[in-house]
Design a protein around this motif. Structure first.
Motif, PDB file in Angstrom:
ATOM      1  N   UNK A  39       0.850  -1.194   0.000  1.00 41.60           N
ATOM      2  CA  UNK A  39       0.000   0.000   0.000  1.00 41.60           C
ATOM      3  C   UNK A  39       0.881   1.238   0.000  1.00 41.60           C
ATOM      4  N   UNK A  40       0.769   2.027  -1.055  1.00 42.79           N
ATOM      5  CA  UNK A  40       1.496   3.294  -1.171  1.00 42.79           C
ATOM      6  C   UNK A  40       0.494   4.341  -1.624  1.00 42.79           C
ATOM      7  N   UNK A  41      -0.602   4.393  -0.910  1.00 43.25           N
ATOM      8  CA  UNK A  41      -1.746   5.171  -1.384  1.00 43.25           C
ATOM      9  C   UNK A  41      -1.740   6.601  -0.842  1.00 43.25           C
ATOM     10  N   UNK A  42      -0.772   6.936  -0.027  1.00 44.12           N
ATOM     11  CA  UNK A  42      -0.589   8.185   0.711  1.00 44.12           C
ATOM     12  C   UNK A  42      -1.006   7.964   2.157  1.00 44.12           C
ATOM     13  N   UNK A  73      -4.821   7.730   3.039  1.00 41.43           N
ATOM     14  CA  UNK A  73      -5.540   6.744   2.233  1.00 41.43           C
ATOM     15  C   UNK A  73      -5.074   5.331   2.594  1.00 41.43           C
ATOM     16  N   UNK A  74      -3.796   5.156   2.857  1.00 40.43           N
ATOM     17  CA  UNK A  74      -3.291   3.849   3.282  1.00 40.43           C
ATOM     18  C   UNK A  74      -3.951   3.431   4.597  1.00 40.43           C
ATOM     19  N   UNK A  75      -4.038   4.377   5.545  1.00 32.68           N
ATOM     20  CA  UNK A  75      -4.707   4.065   6.815  1.00 32.68           C
ATOM     21  C   UNK A  75      -6.174   3.713   6.571  1.00 32.68           C
ATOM     22  N   UNK A  76      -6.787   4.451   5.663  1.00 34.62           N
ATOM     23  CA  UNK A  76      -8.203   4.204   5.371  1.00 34.62           C
ATOM     24  C   UNK A  76      -8.413   2.802   4.819  1.00 34.62           C
TER      25      UNK A  76
END
Lengths: 594, 214
Positions: free
Chosen positions: A319-322, A325-328
């Protein structure tokens, strides 16, 4: 550049990477150059900086002369497309009792934030890796500066960073031969340097990811990838194809000549050329899928174009979603085995959210009036800056940690606000005399922006809103925020310092109290900390390689894993960490442990 | 949170434009081919090759004619740069006041009301609209309102209008490339080789010798 894969592809993948920015782009590149079959999912649209960058467009060709609006905060030509602090159909909220509303920046495009960022590339120093050991606050990293230094060197060589080695405290030098020459300073930068001397404030060349000269691709690639002929060829050729900066146009528009670093101009082209990377854009990931043994099997995403639920499978998920967003995604990935969200046995996912402490002040500098014109565009951003200079005096300051100063001003391309000064300097004047006033005052303003370290506190976090979903049906985040005295006092110090500098330069500026002068949380767009790395699985989410403690084949690779958020902008560190993690993951995959 | 400032009418326009371009895929359609763009919000994801302004320009021809006279009084032609109206600054003002953002909506009130105010003021004193009175009569009116700190209390509405108009005119004028040379901006042009830095004459002028190497 052929970027998108066929959406009906049924290939088997070794690794899925969610997000295509700094962390995802670097992981994708390193893995695919080593023969790993990678699928990258990007929530935003495809974006080709070669074709889409409005390099030389002028304000008169833009709505409202290119001025920033709620829809395009950094102006019409900012490289961010389809995103910003608000994305239609993708709301977020504030938790009741929050001191301030959090602003969550989300570019929805290939390459993410790397397309528009300031390219400031400062290494974290040894203090930044062990802050708790120094002052008892926040968290130490499980690694030290020495662990990351080789990856800083490699990253800087590959993306191209200009600057100098000054040997200053907690402001690391790069290895010899790594940095590109710094561009000569502009007049306002020199004037700042001159007058900061009397205040004992240093002004030195900044480090930014912009090529000040062309790269010798084959030579550098041989150093970067010593045992990988394919990578040497692909990366070497691509590095040589990038042009040096031609001292025009703002870096925030993106760079079609590829002089500055963007994931889309530096990481993804070589990765795609390997033939091992596929990318699906407009793929909004809602959760990570696991099997009965608790291992990750793939991701569930919404195809935004067709609104069809889809699944992609692989041996490893990154996960490299920012940061948020990664936490989400983790918090939304609930199952019987993981009732509090995936990889969250520590309860730390979403906690420890930080942003840089931001505050700025500008002033009119009489000495800069009516100067003979010359071309001040330069490298599309700062040439010099002030690193934090008060380590020795820290205990007398009333706050922990420090800030750097970004110095700007002078004769940039005129914007709607470029002559705002005339309201106070030249009231009542119109006609030809007004034109004389405009010539006199244009470019005679200098601005100083502080970017400081925030210490994680228990009041700053994000969590899933139990009541709301976005237009894709995915539960949204809500934020809670409260500044501590460290940040407030630091902002006060910034304001006083900037007023002192402006005063020493012959101008006048009135500092504001720190609480009032603080930028909004999230406004500096340096979020970090929602899934920190550590040594203790009970108190952290991942190890130093971004591997989650709870799930061996799930990795995180963005600023969510940073245990501290020093004043030094995060992107370079995310890139270096990703390179290091990619090597670890390759090793683990070879050993068959993931 | 910043709610979108778009009105329902604006949104319908955007959706209609996107549908007409065939950008919305029908339900059950084949997945799109690579490089196909999906629905675009022209405000947050503009097409630089085909610039467009997705809102109405609300001022009428008479109002624009008055603004053309006013912007030229504020920034007239000289040897090195054109008159404001020659590069369409009054047209830009019309675009500005039509935009769906709070700042622009406030400026719409100030500018439209201000144009009416100055015409009424001219009519009261000279029996004609502002653009029809003699140039010296026009400047006499401007002289009475140009400085908010000095304007008579009964002219405060005019002074407030002129202050806003002057700053918007400066913004619209100097963001046009035709004015840049005269202003002293000479960038937005590529330079080969290393960045040349500050010319010696400026180094000497400001006593910056010895700092260039930092």
């Amino acid at each position: 550049m052929a970027i998108l894969t066929d959406r009906k592809s049924t290939r088997e993948y070794d690794v899925i990477i969610v997000g295509s920015g700094a962390g995802g782009g670097m992981m994708g590149m390193q893995l695919s150059l080593n023969g790993v079959k990678v699928l990258m999912l990007e929530a935003g649209r495809n974006y080709d900086p070669i074709k889409e960058t409005p390099m030389f467009h002028t304000p008169d060709q833009a709505p409202l002369r290119g001025k920033g609006t709620q829809d395009r905060f950094f102006g019409h030509y900012d490289a961010t497309v389809g995103g910003g602090w608000q994305v239609p159909g993708e709301p977020y909220g504030d938790k009741e009792g929050t001191q301030e509303e959090f602003w969550w920046w989300r570019p929805r495009m290939l390459g993410g934030r790397t397309n528009h960022w300031g390219r400031i590339s400062l290494r974290f120093g040894q203090y930044d890796f062990k802050p708790k050991s120094r002052d008892g606050l926040g968290y130490d990293w499980p690694i030290s500066y020495e662990d990351l230094a080789p990856y800083y060197d490699k990253t800087e060589m590959m993306i191209g960073v200009y600057g100098s080695n000054e040997g200053m405290e907690n402001t690391p030098d790069s290895s010899p031969g790594v940095l590109l020459p710094a561009p000569k300073p502009r007049v306002g930068e020199l004037l700042t340097k001159k007058h900061c001397k009397s205040l004992n404030i240093p002004v030195i060349p900044i480090h930014r990811a912009v090529l000040t000269q062309a790269l010798d691709g084959p030579k550098l690639a041989a150093k970067l990838f010593p045992n990988n002929p394919k990578a040497q060829k692909l990366v070497g050729d691509d590095m040589s194809a990038r042009m040096a900066c031609f001292w025009a146009t703002e870096c925030g528009r993106g760079c079609s000549i590829r002089a500055n670093f963007q994931s889309t101009t530096v990481l993804l082209p070589a990765a795609l050329a390997s033939g091992n990377l596929d990318i699906i854009t407009d793929a909004m990931v809602r959760e990570v899928l696991t099997d009965d043994s608790g291992k990750v099997t793939g991701v569930h995403y919404m195809d935004k174009v067709t609104r069809v639920d889809s699944i992609a499978r692989a041996r490893v998920v990154i996960l490299s979603a920012s940061t948020c967003e990664t936490a989400r995604i983790l918090l939304n990935s609930k199952s019987a085995l993981f009732p509090n969200g995936l990889a969250n046995s520590s309860g730390q996912v979403g906690r420890n959210l930080t942003d840089s402490v931001g505050s700025s002040l500008a002033g009119h500098i009489p000495a800069m009036e009516s100067l003979p014109p010359y071309n001040e565009d330069g490298a599309g951003g700062e040439h010099v800056y002030t690193p934090w200079w008060n380590y020795k005096k820290q205990e007398t300051l009333g706050f922990a940690r420090g800030y750097h100063i970004e110095i700007g001003g002078g004769r940039y391309m005129p914007s709607m606000g470029a002559l705002g000064l005339l309201d106070t300097t030249s009231p009542g004047i119109y006609g030809k005399k007004l034109k004389d006033e405009a010539r006199r005052y244009y470019g005679a303003v200098m601005g100083f922006a502080g970017r400081g370290e925030m210490i994680p506190n228990e009041n700053c976090y994000c969590e899933i809103d139990p009541n709301r979903v976005d237009q894709w049906g995915i539960p949204i985040l809500r934020f809670h925020w409260k500044w501590s005295d460290h940040e407030i006092n630091q902002a006060t110090h910034m304001q006083n310092t900037f007023a002192d500098i402006i005063g020493a330069m012959g101008g006048k500026a009135t500092p504001r109290p720190g609480r009032e002068a603080l930028n909004k949380p999230g406004e500096i767009i340096h979020e970090a900390g929602t899934a920190i790395m550590g040594t203790d699985p009970k108190a952290s989410v991942v190890n130093s390689f971004g591997q989650t403690w709870d799930v061996k084949n799930l990795f995180l690779m963005d600023a969510s894993i940073l245990p501290s958020n020093p004043d030094k902008n995060l992107t370079l560190t995310v890139l270096a960490l990703a390179w290091r993690s990619a090597e670890y993951l390759l090793d683990e995959m070879k050993k068959g442990t993931v | 949170m910043n709610p979108s400032p778009l009105s329902r009418r604006d949104i319908f326009k955007l959706v209609a434009a996107a549908s007409a371009a065939g950008a919305l895929a029908p339900v059950g359609a084949e997945p799109p081919k690579p490089l196909t763009r999906h629905f675009k919000n022209t405000l947050s994801d503009p097409d630089y090759a085909h610039p467009s302004i997705p809102w109405d320009k609300p001022l009428d021809a008479t109002e624009l004619a008055t603004l053309a006279v006013l912007v030229d009084l504020i920034l007239p032609a000289d040897e090195t740069s054109p008159a404001a109206s020659a590069i369409g600054v009054h047209e830009f003002l019309n675009e500005w006041v039509g935009a769906p953002y709070p700042e622009n909506r406030a400026d719409y009130e100030t500018i439209r009301g201000g144009v009416a105010w100055i015409n009424t003021h001219a009519w009261k004193h000279h029996g004609k609209a502002f653009k029809e009175i003699a140039p010296e009569e026009q400047t006499a009116i401007l002289d009475s309102i140009c400085d908010p700190a000095k304007a008579l209390p009964e002219l405060s509405h005019g002074a407030r209008f002129f202050q806003k108009l002057r700053m918007l005119t400066l913004g619209g004028y100097y963001t046009h490339p035709a004015t840049w040379k005269s202003l002293g901006y000479i960038g937005n042009t590529p330079i080969n080789g290393p960045y040349p830095g500050v010319p010696d004459e400026i180094i000497k002028l400001l006593g910056l010798e010895g700092l260039e190497g930092l």
